[in-house]
Design a protein around this motif. Structure first.
Motif, short mmCIF file in Angstrom:
data_model
loop_
_atom_site.label_atom_id
_atom_site.label_comp_id
_atom_site.label_asym_id
_atom_site.label_seq_id
_atom_site.Cartn_x
_atom_site.Cartn_y
_atom_site.Cartn_z
N ALA A 23 0.68 -1.06 -0.08
CA ALA A 23 0.05 0.15 0.13
C ALA A 23 0.81 1.21 0.15
CB ALA A 23 -0.76 0.07 1.07
N LEU A 24 2.10 1.08 0.59
CA LEU A 24 2.75 2.23 0.68
C LEU A 24 3.64 2.61 -0.69
CD1 LEU A 24 4.53 4.52 2.51
CD2 LEU A 24 6.17 2.94 2.71
N THR A 25 3.81 1.39 -1.24
CA THR A 25 4.35 1.64 -2.71
C THR A 25 3.26 2.23 -3.80
OG1 THR A 25 5.61 -0.43 -2.43
CG2 THR A 25 5.22 0.33 -4.49
N VAL A 26 1.95 1.66 -3.62
CA VAL A 26 1.27 2.37 -4.50
C VAL A 26 0.76 3.98 -4.07
CG1 VAL A 26 -1.37 2.32 -5.08
CG2 VAL A 26 -0.14 0.37 -5.12
N TRP A 27 1.07 4.17 -2.70
CA TRP A 27 0.74 5.66 -2.22
C TRP A 27 1.97 6.49 -2.91
CZ3 TRP A 27 3.60 8.59 1.05
CH2 TRP A 27 3.08 9.92 1.49
N VAL A 28 3.14 6.07 -2.83
CA VAL A 28 4.27 6.81 -3.20
C VAL A 28 4.28 6.85 -4.63
CG1 VAL A 28 6.78 6.59 -3.38
CG2 VAL A 28 5.86 6.05 -1.26
N ALA A 29 3.80 6.03 -5.36
CA ALA A 29 3.63 6.12 -6.72
C ALA A 29 2.69 7.10 -7.31
CB ALA A 29 3.21 4.80 -7.68
N GLY A 30 1.61 7.59 -6.45
CA GLY A 30 0.78 8.59 -6.55
C GLY A 30 1.22 10.05 -6.28
N VAL A 31 2.43 9.98 -5.36
CA VAL A 31 3.03 11.43 -4.79
C VAL A 31 4.05 11.75 -5.57
CG1 VAL A 31 3.67 12.43 -2.68
CG2 VAL A 31 2.00 10.69 -2.53
N ASP A 32 4.26 13.08 -5.81
CA ASP A 32 5.49 13.62 -6.50
C ASP A 32 6.42 13.94 -5.62
OD1 ASP A 32 7.08 14.48 -8.37
OD2 ASP A 32 6.11 16.46 -8.80
N LEU A 33 7.43 13.26 -5.34
CA LEU A 33 8.68 13.27 -4.65
C LEU A 33 9.82 13.91 -5.37
CD1 LEU A 33 8.15 10.20 -2.41
CD2 LEU A 33 7.38 12.60 -1.78
N GLY A 34 9.47 14.32 -6.62
CA GLY A 34 10.91 14.64 -7.38
C GLY A 34 11.56 13.61 -7.58
N ALA A 35 12.95 14.10 -7.41
CA ALA A 35 13.98 12.91 -7.72
C ALA A 35 14.22 11.86 -6.49
CB ALA A 35 15.33 13.56 -7.58
N ALA A 36 13.23 11.93 -5.51
CA ALA A 36 13.59 11.12 -4.40
C ALA A 36 12.53 9.82 -4.65
CB ALA A 36 12.99 11.73 -3.17
N ASN A 37 11.77 10.00 -5.78
CA ASN A 37 10.48 8.86 -6.23
C ASN A 37 11.32 7.23 -6.41
OD1 ASN A 37 8.17 10.02 -5.86
ND2 ASN A 37 7.87 10.32 -8.13
N THR A 38 12.41 7.47 -7.00
CA THR A 38 13.14 6.44 -7.41
C THR A 38 13.81 5.49 -6.04
OG1 THR A 38 13.54 6.94 -9.52
CG2 THR A 38 14.74 5.05 -8.80
N PHE A 39 14.37 6.47 -5.27
CA PHE A 39 15.01 6.00 -4.05
C PHE A 39 14.10 5.46 -3.05
CE2 PHE A 39 17.84 9.31 -6.09
CZ PHE A 39 18.89 8.32 -6.12
N VAL A 40 12.81 6.37 -2.98
CA VAL A 40 11.76 5.57 -1.79
C VAL A 40 11.32 4.48 -2.47
CG1 VAL A 40 9.56 6.02 -1.01
CG2 VAL A 40 11.30 7.92 -1.34
N ALA A 41 11.03 4.38 -3.62
CA ALA A 41 10.51 2.99 -4.38
C ALA A 41 11.29 2.02 -4.08
CB ALA A 41 9.85 3.31 -5.79
N LEU A 42 12.78 1.98 -4.37
CA LEU A 42 13.70 1.23 -4.31
C LEU A 42 13.94 0.71 -2.69
CD1 LEU A 42 16.44 1.95 -6.83
CD2 LEU A 42 15.18 -0.04 -6.70
N ALA A 43 13.79 1.52 -1.81
CA ALA A 43 13.72 1.36 -0.38
C ALA A 43 12.64 0.45 0.03
CB ALA A 43 13.94 2.68 0.37
#
Length: 99
Positions: A23-43
């Protein structure tokens, strides 16, 4: 030979942790974190993978050699991710020939 049998409570807690992380992965995919999107998804993906390897694959209760092989595989994956990100993030440094 005997082997460790995980409890139902432990399996369910890992399962619900994986559901929460999904659920956190799905939520992060919908939020614009800029350059941190990839790093958060990988974490989040590495955390989910670690839970699966440790508990569902039984590496936590296995021999030290199995643990060493699993950790070395993860470290190699991190090295490959690091080299890929290094290439990807430094592509704009050089100009395009002929322009």
């Amino acid at each position: 030979m005997s082997h460790h049998v995980p409890s139902v409570k432990m399996c369910l807690s890992v399962f619900f942790s994986l559901l929460i992380l999904t659920a956190l992965t799905v939520w992060v995919a919908g939020v614009d974190l800029g350059a941190a999107n990839t790093f958060v998804a990988l974490a989040v993906a590495i955390t989910k993978g670690s839970l699966v390897i440790l508990f569902f694959m039984g590496v936590r209760w296995n021999t030290p050699l199995t643990k060493t092989v699993a950790i070395s595989g993860f470290l190699w994956l991190l090295i490959l991710f690091g080299m890929t990100m290094n290439d990807y993030l430094t592509r704009g440094w050089l100009g395009v020939a002929g322009r």
